[in-house]
Scaffold this motif. Structure first.
Motif, mmCIF file in Angstrom:
data_model
loop_
_atom_site.group_PDB
_atom_site.id
_atom_site.type_symbol
_atom_site.label_atom_id
_atom_site.label_comp_id
_atom_site.label_asym_id
_atom_site.label_seq_id
_atom_site.Cartn_x
_atom_site.Cartn_y
_atom_site.Cartn_z
ATOM 1 N N THR A 99 141.800 -102.576 -1.513
ATOM 2 C CA THR A 99 141.523 -101.630 -2.594
ATOM 3 C C THR A 99 141.799 -100.193 -2.159
ATOM 4 O OG1 THR A 99 139.203 -101.520 -1.895
ATOM 5 C CG2 THR A 99 139.781 -103.138 -3.610
ATOM 6 N N LYS A 100 141.675 -99.926 -0.859
ATOM 7 C CA LYS A 100 141.903 -98.585 -0.320
ATOM 8 C C LYS A 100 142.553 -98.700 1.052
ATOM 9 C CE LYS A 100 137.911 -96.361 -2.578
ATOM 10 N NZ LYS A 100 136.676 -95.577 -2.340
ATOM 11 N N ASP A 101 143.173 -97.615 1.461
ATOM 12 C CA ASP A 101 143.713 -97.540 2.822
ATOM 13 C C ASP A 101 142.762 -96.799 3.754
ATOM 14 O OD1 ASP A 101 146.031 -98.872 2.089
ATOM 15 O OD2 ASP A 101 147.015 -97.017 1.459
ATOM 16 N N VAL A 102 142.014 -95.861 3.191
ATOM 17 C CA VAL A 102 141.087 -95.052 3.977
ATOM 18 C C VAL A 102 139.746 -95.009 3.243
ATOM 19 C CG1 VAL A 102 140.607 -92.803 5.002
ATOM 20 C CG2 VAL A 102 142.970 -93.642 4.897
ATOM 21 N N VAL A 103 138.657 -95.198 3.994
ATOM 22 C CA VAL A 103 137.306 -95.143 3.425
ATOM 23 C C VAL A 103 136.495 -94.125 4.216
ATOM 24 C CG1 VAL A 103 135.192 -96.421 2.977
ATOM 25 C CG2 VAL A 103 137.406 -97.531 2.641
ATOM 26 N N ILE A 153 138.789 -106.114 0.013
ATOM 27 C CA ILE A 153 139.944 -106.996 -0.215
ATOM 28 C C ILE A 153 140.178 -107.112 -1.713
ATOM 29 C CG2 ILE A 153 140.876 -109.309 0.077
ATOM 30 C CD1 ILE A 153 139.184 -109.604 2.569
ATOM 31 N N GLU A 154 141.329 -106.669 -2.157
ATOM 32 C CA GLU A 154 141.652 -106.750 -3.585
ATOM 33 C C GLU A 154 142.266 -108.097 -3.942
ATOM 34 O OE1 GLU A 154 144.820 -104.645 -6.600
ATOM 35 O OE2 GLU A 154 143.632 -103.355 -5.294
ATOM 36 N N ILE A 170 139.913 -101.251 10.796
ATOM 37 C CA ILE A 170 139.541 -102.625 10.517
ATOM 38 C C ILE A 170 140.841 -103.406 10.282
ATOM 39 C CG2 ILE A 170 138.178 -104.180 9.089
ATOM 40 C CD1 ILE A 170 136.546 -102.084 10.569
ATOM 41 N N ILE A 171 141.082 -104.419 11.110
ATOM 42 C CA ILE A 171 142.295 -105.225 10.991
ATOM 43 C C ILE A 171 141.988 -106.465 10.155
ATOM 44 C CG2 ILE A 171 144.166 -106.378 12.218
ATOM 45 C CD1 ILE A 171 143.946 -103.388 12.764
ATOM 46 N N LEU A 218 142.586 -101.153 7.427
ATOM 47 C CA LEU A 218 141.716 -100.233 6.682
ATOM 48 C C LEU A 218 141.143 -99.230 7.681
ATOM 49 C CD1 LEU A 218 140.153 -99.395 4.101
ATOM 50 C CD2 LEU A 218 138.352 -100.986 4.838
ATOM 51 N N THR A 219 141.360 -97.951 7.425
ATOM 52 C CA THR A 219 140.873 -96.905 8.322
ATOM 53 C C THR A 219 139.541 -96.366 7.813
ATOM 54 O OG1 THR A 219 143.129 -96.273 8.900
ATOM 55 C CG2 THR A 219 141.405 -94.675 9.367
ATOM 56 N N LEU A 220 138.567 -96.319 8.717
ATOM 57 C CA LEU A 220 137.253 -95.775 8.386
ATOM 58 C C LEU A 220 137.110 -94.402 9.037
ATOM 59 C CD1 LEU A 220 134.938 -98.881 9.014
ATOM 60 C CD2 LEU A 220 136.145 -98.242 6.916
#
Length: 349
Positions: free
Chosen positions: A142-146, A163-164, A193-194, A209-211
């Protein structure tokens, strides 16, 4: 008339003599043989011209030459059997048998037969076609960066919520194994997050996903405002270069679309008869695994996921397994529809 003079006999003939005294007679046999040989050669030459195609076909080999004896074909691809013939147009005709039995929508091995022939000889050549799946699934977030605030937000962070969709060209949804990083160090300012998705053929797709983690809500809000300003600047630049379309602007707020958005019929139909299916979720095929110390995680994962399926997206948490120390470690399974299971990995010396 015969006269005898001094014991000499004299013969008189009306025609010329066949041979005179001292003359050697020449045989005509050689001439006859030569003439016969010439005639035979002429006949053979004529026959060779007349039957030249048969002679060529007897000498020539009508065998089809293929570029390979065995090929791999991606599932759902089209097949053109003639593309694998190297020596096209070499004076033969051919047919292809069993081509209709090749199912490119199903994995497996199929054999087709090329039958080639000329006026004298015929040959058969076989080609093995392996329909394979080498395409990895597609996993979309749903996003690339949170942006998260350290504390409550990091404590409640769940990777699966981002996860979309997960899709594959061949495997069904329930046969795709989804995995993601579970050991997250929230003490860092930035964490990745891989996510991985593995289909039945062990094709793996990954995404990240980058936090971005902040100490306070104020720092987080400043970063959010900064990102919005950057997005607004990019949007302004795009609209400037594209020139404002008045038609699109006037058409955007369509009252009809707005009135149609809250469809009461769709809301009343939401609790369909399919709802009970979700009430009975399952994960099947979960089994214990034994693996030697020092093995890599990919070998372990391949053993774990073999034969596993479920009613929804299946997740595997093997973060507790230590492949450097002998022991028995639990592996936790879950699915997005509520099913869960547990198995154990035995690491031996």
């Amino acid at each position: 008339m015969k006269k005898e003079l001094n014991n000499i006999v004299e013969w008189n003939y009306d025609d010329e003599a066949d041979i005179t005294i001292g003359e050697v007679h020449i045989s005509k046999t050689a001439k006859i043989i030569l003439i016969i040989l010439i005639v035979v050669l002429m006949i053979l030459g004529g026959l060779s011209i007349y039957f030249r195609q048969y002679i060529f076909d007897y000498i020539a080999n009508p065998h089809i030459i293929l570029s390979a004896k065995e090929i791999d074909l991606e599932v759902f691809s089209e097949i053109n059997a003639e593309d694998y013939i190297i020596n096209k147009g070499d004076g033969y005709t051919y047919t292809i048998e069993n081509l209709d039995k090749v199912n490119t929508k199903k994995l497996g091995s199929y054999v087709i037969t090329y039958k080639s022939k000329n006026s004298v000889q015929s040959y058969e050549t076989q080609l093995t076609i392996n329909v394979v799946d080498t395409t990895a699934p597609e996993i979309v977030l749903t996003k690339d960066v949170v942006l998260l605030t350290r504390g409550k937000e990091t404590d409640n962070f769940k990777p699966r919520d981002y996860i979309e969709s997960v899709t594959d060209n061949y495997s069904k949804k329930e046969n795709i194994l989804i995995d993601f990083t579970t050991n997250i160090d929230f003490s860092l300012d930035e964490v990745e997050i891989i996510y991985s998705a593995t289909d039945e053929q062990k094709n793996v797709a990954t995404t990240t996903l980058t936090l971005a983690i902040f100490e306070s809500d104020e720092e987080k809000q400043k970063e959010e405002e900064k990102q919005k300003e950057e997005e607004g600047t990019e949007t302004t630049e795009e609209t400037t270069t594209e020139a404002p379309r008045t038609e699109a602007q006037t058409e955007a707020p369509r009252t009809e679309a707005q009135t149609e958005a809250p469809q009461t019929e769709a809301q009343t139909e939401a609790p369909t008869t399919e709802a009970p299916v979700a009430a009975d979720p399952y994960i099947s095929g979960v089994h214990d695994v034994s693996i030697q110390v020092g093995s890599d995680f990919s070998s372990m994962v391949n053993q774990l996921v073999s034969g596993v399926s479920g009613s929804g997206y299946v997740y595997c948490d093997y973060s507790s397994v230590n492949l450097t120390v002998a022991g028995t470690y639990p592996v936790y399974w879950s699915s997005d529809d509520g099913a869960s299971a547990t198995c154990y990995v035995s690491v031996y010396e």
